[in-house]
Design an enzyme around this catalytic site. Structure first.
Site, PDB file in Angstrom:
ATOM      1  CG  HIS A  67      -9.524  -4.938  -3.659  1.00 19.28           C
ATOM      2  ND1 HIS A  67      -9.371  -3.741  -3.007  1.00 19.28           N
ATOM      3  CD2 HIS A  67      -8.597  -4.973  -4.644  1.00 19.28           C
ATOM      4  CE1 HIS A  67      -8.382  -3.070  -3.573  1.00 19.28           C
ATOM      5  NE2 HIS A  67      -7.893  -3.793  -4.569  1.00 19.28           N
TER       6      HIS A  67
ATOM      7  CD  GLU B 183     -11.348  -4.740  -0.224  1.00 22.03           C
ATOM      8  OE1 GLU B 183     -12.039  -3.957  -0.886  1.00 22.03           O
ATOM      9  OE2 GLU B 183     -10.124  -4.593  -0.050  1.00 22.03           O
TER      10      GLU B 183
ATOM     11  CD  GLU C  50     -11.278   1.180   2.125  1.00 17.48           C
ATOM     12  OE1 GLU C  50     -11.603   0.012   2.386  1.00 17.48           O
ATOM     13  OE2 GLU C  50     -10.343   1.489   1.355  1.00 17.48           O
TER      14      GLU C  50
HETATM   15 ZN   LIG Z   1     -10.291  -2.776  -1.400  1.00 12.36          ZN
END
Ligand SMILES: [Zn+2]
Length: 1189
Positions: free
Chosen positions: A886, A889, A1068
């Site tokens: 992504h 990010e 994350e």
């Molecule tokens: Zn992501």
């Protein structure tokens, strides 16, 4: 004491006696002699009125007092007895709170009273005193009896009260209890509709009126009743004609209630307006009656008085709701840039996007004007709907989808081509010179850099197989290539022509001056950090080494100009901050080289200074901003921002509406000198589409959609120049899409000042004040909102004062990390390699945009070519890491940088790690997305992390080939021990992991556990557990191991299920900061992110020891991990890292305590789970928000 007790006992015994008599009467027949019942009830009433204890007696446990009284009430026909009992009840229920009423309700009291209301209404005329007493009791009971409204409706009591009211409008004594009862009736939605039909809305308008000191409690109750009734749409329609009256009354109370004694009445009036304006007609009536100006002016006058905040709150809520929806200032919401795919799959997002009829307006729906979207328009319900409600629905319940996928769809022959990415598994090092590894041999295994990507023929050469699949090929990108016409050649120094219209001599002059100022100012103060590395002034701009830019608008310079400048003025030296010591992986010249080989869809020809100079993490702490008044509180700063927005409507003449930057028109507008800021984002990862100057110091900014898409706006990166020092600038990004953001929870934007950089402080800093994120008045087309109509965009706003004259500043959502930065870092990392390190960089494949996707292999060289050593070398378990699927990010890339830097480091720990594992790393799964400033997607217009189940080699080459590598490993029985994909999380704090567990998923659902045998190794929890003990930013409590349906095509789930990797994770990292551990209360920075990446490596070493202790104990140098750890912590500075490993003592657990963990399930983030955002489904519940205000 004794006396008191005696009296009580005496009272009790009398009371008991009286109840006994009454009960006897009930059993026999009341008709015998009404006088007796009258006397007994009168005596009970007397006792109750005189002795508090006797009241308690009636409702105490085991007492039958209440039953007896109610039975009498039910049986008797005697008016006086009824009245006596009603008096008793009124006495009883006035005090004692909910418990006494609870007893009353549980004994069926409500129903008996309502029956009595009916029977009393049949008397002609009804006894006013009975009605008065009945309604007084009902008014007490109603709010505490949850079924009150339903009971009243079923008993047919609603209209009795309504008729009573209609006939007694001047009888204030009776009016109040009746209104109180009516208010409770109205809170039930079915009742509200029924009452509306009977004219109650009109009735209420007869009672309410302008300012008066009389009967204020009547007025208050009427307003609250009306407010409750108006929650029904049909009632709101009835009241639309009264909007001007309500506004008039509100102003009247505002003017006359100077001592603010009647705030509740004023709030009641606003409550009615709030509900009427839930419907479109109501909003229109409000606007027509000049409601915006009235509420704006009254609110402004309320501002100085803190106690009036609830009024300002409700007023601003109404004004926001009624603010006419605007259109985003764009010709289309499709991305400005279009990348022509060779094959556009029918039904895919790109086909959908470009199959829209020509000339169709996709910015707003025409249907927007036809229908109310009530819930949406109510600004109160700004919830992360999906997260709140999907929650449990999203958990995978199909047990077959939680079991390993048996069928390997691909034959090994097909996977065999991937063998060449795993040379280390067959390497025998026979030609390698171990005695003099520096020299190596010609074919040194550590150095070769395979530049042969896997070729996907269809994307490279072949024409579309089926051209009809894309009947309406999109137009060429709007950015006219004639303006910057550059032909790249292989050496990156090709021909060019430059025909951008010249903005005028004056501007040119200004630019040159500006340029010199930057250069010369920098020469004044010595470059910080010692010494100062005086690079020759470089055009920090390139694409064939051509155009240059400093001032921020169209002032490119030709390469010849640079050459001339260099010759003519030796003084004109740009101070490039000397970051070599602090940033061992950064090199400005190398960066420029890297950019030259990066392909972007907009064909960027500039470089942003932050990427050129590099970023040195600040040493000062950056705290998460405190949120004093709660999210979207009506108090400053939010209120101020909202009022400024409303002023656009109130004072339209103050609005400039001047476009100062616009990618949609071929030549960006030329801004005049000094009056406006200059914007730019035509560099790698930049994505500003338009900037509109709203007021002198306020700008609306519009972000570009992901390429080949029409939405995904969150990431931003742009440049600003031409600022005035000290001026209070306000920036609004007006097309955000998420319904909430960490910007409401203390996160700040990032800013990079070039002036600061050349003064020796090249860094991104958290900055901005008055940061708010809220739903705005720009309507969002259903095309870009998943088909939902009536949606709005959100505004992220921040204020900023600039400290330097002639500065060029950059703003970003998070610390930028471009694809070219990655390439630069990889080159520098290779230079760090020691002879003991095995490093290979392959090109996995080419992306759709023509960029290469690097694949790294890192491990330790074998110590010799002995069989044992080679065997150990080849049999090391694999660890597979990936990142940045992504593009928005960027934190994932910083974590990856930390991992890579640690892995390539010279510490004993790093060496042990390399000896323990073979690392396979794809550091950037979506280079095209990163390059082009996308937030979420690749050039195929899709989220690549939803393609892992069935990736297409043509549309998702990086995913296809990464998955193939893993499939190859599975096929040769070498599936990795750990797979981890690094991501960033926009709504939660800390760093945490998502893993996959069959058991934990099943536990979360209602699948019968006996329906399947649940044998599962708990090993998937080990790594996150270790991380939670070592890495200060990591939070075990935020981890989750549940498999969600919506995630079934993500890397984590597919690698777990299809490749069979038990330890398959998404890691994350917060974009905001931490709310636990050492960094609690701090915003996350690159130092912490890089540290996280390093700690991840150390945790892997720990995992190794836990997973294969015997094997490790045979290797003395690997055994002593703990002491190695300590050592490394003590002298981190010896490694070229920019982070510091902590000296925090971590006692490692030998065993994972599973049972203790099973309860700590995810998403307890108090910020995202705002308790006020819970929807109340019970139609009888009061408006929970009102109680807040
Ligand atoms: Zn992501």
């Amino acid at each position: 004491m004794n006396k008191h007790k005696m009296i009580t006992e005496k009272g009790n015994s009398r009371m008991l006696m009286l109840f006994g008599q009454l009960e006897k009467l009930n059993r026999e027949s009341m008709l015998v002699d009404p006088e007796i019942a009258r006397q007994i009830t009168a005596k009970i009433l007397h006792l109750i009125q005189t002795q508090e204890k006797t009241r308690k007696e009636i409702v105490s446990k085991g007492s039958s007092g209440m039953e007896v009284i109610l039975a009498t009430l039910e049986n008797t026909q005697d008016l006086q007895s009824i009245l006596n009992i009603l008096y008793i009840l009124n006495e009883l229920l006035t005090v004692g709170g909910g418990r006494r009423i609870g007893v009353f309700v549980s004994k069926g009291g409500t129903g008996i009273l309502l029956q009595l209301v009916i029977s009393a209404s049949k008397e002609s005329p009804p006894s006013e005193e009975v009605m008065l007493q009945l309604h007084s009791v009902l008014a007490k009971v109603g709010p505490k009896d949850r079924k009150f409204g339903v009971k009243a409706r079923l008993n047919g009591a609603l209209n009795v009260t309504v008729n009573l009211l209609k006939q007694n409008l001047q009888n204030y004594k009776l009016l109040l209890p009746c209104l109180l009862v009516l208010q409770v009736y109205s809170s039930n939605t079915v009742n509200a509709v029924s009452l509306g039909k009977n004219g109650v809305v009109e009735l209420m308008f007869k009672i309410i009126g302008p300012y008066s000191k009389k009967n204020t409690s009547l007025l208050k109750v009427s307003l609250d009743t009306l407010g409750a009734l108006l929650k029904s749409k049909t009632n709101a329609q009835r009241a639309v004609v009264h909007v001007p009256v309500l506004l008039y009354i509100y102003q009247d109370w505002h003017r006359n209630d100077t001592r603010h004694r009647h705030i509740l009445i004023r709030k009641g009036i606003l409550g009615c307006l709030k509900n009427i304006t839930n419907i479109k007609l109501g909003r229109k009536a409000f606007i027509d009656a000049d409601g915006m100006r009235i509420l704006y002016n009254t609110s402004t006058e309320c501002l100085p008085v803190r106690t009036l905040d609830p009024l300002i709150n409700t007023s601003s809520l109404i004004m926001r709701k009624c603010f006419p929806k605007n259109r985003l200032p764009l010709p289309t919401i499709k991305s400005v840039f279009h990348h022509q795919l060779l094959r556009v799959p029918a039904g895919g997002p790109v086909a959908q996007l470009y199959n829209q009829p020509l000339g169709m307006d996709d910015v707003v729906d025409e249907s927007d004007n036809n229908e109310d979207a009530e819930a949406e328009n109510d600004m109160e319900n700004e919830v992360e709907e999906k997260d709140h409600h999907a929650g449990n629905d999203d958990i995978e319940t199909d047990i077959n989808k939680l079991r390993p996928k048996e069928t390997h769809s691909r034959p090994f022959e097909e996977l065999k081509i991937y063998e060449r990415f795993f040379m280390e598994l067959s390497e025998d090092f026979q030609v390698f010179n171990f005695d003099n590894p520096k020299k190596g041999v010609t074919a040194t295994p550590a150095a070769p850099k395979s530049h042969r990507p896997i070729i996907v023929p269809t994307t490279q050469a072949l024409p579309p197989k089926n051209p009809t699949e894309c009947p309406h090929p999109a137009p060429v990108p709007a950015l006219d290539l004639d303006t910057i016409n550059i032909t790249k050649d292989q050496d990156g120094c090709g021909d060019h022509t430059h025909s951008r219209p010249h903005p005028g001599a004056g501007l040119e002059q200004e630019l040159v001056q500006g340029l010199e100022r930057v250069a010369l100012d920098g020469a004044g103060p010595q470059v910080g950090g010692g010494g100062g590395n005086k690079h020759k002034r470089q055009p920090p701009i390139l694409a064939g080494g051509v155009a240059a830019r400093l001032g921020g608008e169209g002032e490119e310079m030709l390469a010849e100009d640079w050459a001339e400048e260099e010759e003519s003025s030796e003084e004109g030296v740009l101070h490039v901050p000397d970051t070599a010591l602090l940033l061992p992986l950064h090199d400005p010249d190398l960066y420029v080289e890297m950019v030259k080989s990066t392909s972007s869809v907009p064909q960027f020809s500039e470089v942003a200074y932050p990427d050129y100079f590099g970023h040195v993490a600040p040493t000062s702490r950056e705290h998460i901003l405190e949120r004093v008044y709660g999210v979207q509180s009506p108090l400053p700063p939010f209120r101020t921002k909202i009022f400024q927005d409303i002023e656009r409507l109130i004072h339209p003449n103050d609005i400039l509406d001047k476009v100062v930057y616009d990618l949609d028109i071929q030549s960006c507008p030329v801004v005049d000198g000094g009056e406006s800021l200059k914007f730019n984002s035509q560099f790698e990862s930049g994505n500003l589409r338009k900037a509109v100057q709203v007021r002198k110091f306020e700008y609306d900014l519009v972000l570009n959609s992901d390429i080949n898409s029409n939405h995904y706006h969150q990431w931003f990166y742009f440049e600003v120049s031409g600022m005035r020092v000290g001026a209070p600038y306000r920036f609004n990004i007006i097309n955000c899409e998420k319904s909430n953001s960490q910007f409401n929870y203390g996160m700040q934007v990032l800013m990079y000042s070039v002036q600061e950089a050349i003064s020796g402080r090249p860094r991104w800093v958290r900055t901005g004040t008055d940061i708010c994120y809220y739903k705005n008045h720009f309507s969002r087309s259903s095309i870009a909102a998943g088909g939902q109509k009536g949606k709005s965009y959100y505004t992220m706003t921040f204020s900023m004062t600039f400290n330097h004259k002639d500065d060029v500043c950059y703003f970003a959502y998070h610390y930028p990390y471009t694809y070219s930065t990655l390439k630069m870092h990889l080159q520098k990392l290779e230079a760090l390699r020691t002879p003991q390190t095995y490093l290979r960089e392959d090109v996995l494949c080419e992306t759709l945009g023509g960029n290469s996707c690097p694949l790294l292999t890192i491990t330790a060289m074998p110590e010799s070519t002995s069989n044992d050593q080679i065997c150990q070398f080849r049999n090391r378990p694999l660890v597979f890491l990936s990142s940045r699927v992504h593009p928005g990010e960027t934190n994932a890339s910083w974590v990856m940088k930390g991992t890579l830097e640690f892995l390539m480091g010279s510490s004993p720990l790093a060496h042990s790690l390399r000896e323990a594992y073979i690392f396979k790393i794809v550091p950037m799964l979506n280079p095209d997305g990163v390059v082009n400033g996308n937030h979420r997607c690749s050039l195929s217009g899709e989220d690549l992390n939803r393609q892992w189940q069935n990736p297409s080699p043509e549309l998702h080459p990086t995913i296809y080939h990464t998955k193939s590598l893993l499939q190859y490993l599975a096929a040769i029985q070498r599936a990795p021990l750990v797979f981890c994909d690094y991501h960033g999380h926009s709504r939660k704090k800390n760093v945490f992991m998502y893993g996959c567990s069959l058991k934990e998923t099943v536990w979360e659902t209602n699948i019968s556990a006996t329906s399947c045998e649940l044998h599962e190794d708990l090993g998937y929890r080990t790594l996150p557990k270790i991380l939670s003990q070592m890495a200060p930013a990591f939070s075990m409590a935020s981890c989750s191991f549940v498999v969600e349906r919506s995630k079934e095509a993500t890397a984590r789930v597919v690698v777990w299920r299809e490749i069979g990797v038990q330890r398959s994770y998404t890691m994350e990292s917060t974009l905001c900061g931490c709310d636990q551990g050492k960094y609690k209360g701090l915003q996350i920075g690159t130092r912490e992110l890089e540290e996280m990446g390093a700690q991840f490596c150390v945790a892997l070493l720990r995992l190794k020891r836990l997973t294969s202790p015997l094997k490790l104990r045979n290797n003395a140098h690997l055994l002593d991990v703990d002491s190695d750890l300590m050592e490394t912590r003590c002298k981190v500075s010896s490694t070229p890292s920019t982070y510091l490993l902590e000296d925090e003592e971590a006692s490692f657990m030998e065993e994972v305590d599973y049972s203790a963990e099973s309860g700590d399930e995810p998403d307890n983030d108090p910020n995202t789970a705002d308790p006020h955002d819970n929807h109340l489904s019970d139609s009888e519940s009061n408006n929970h928000r009102d109680s807040l205000t």
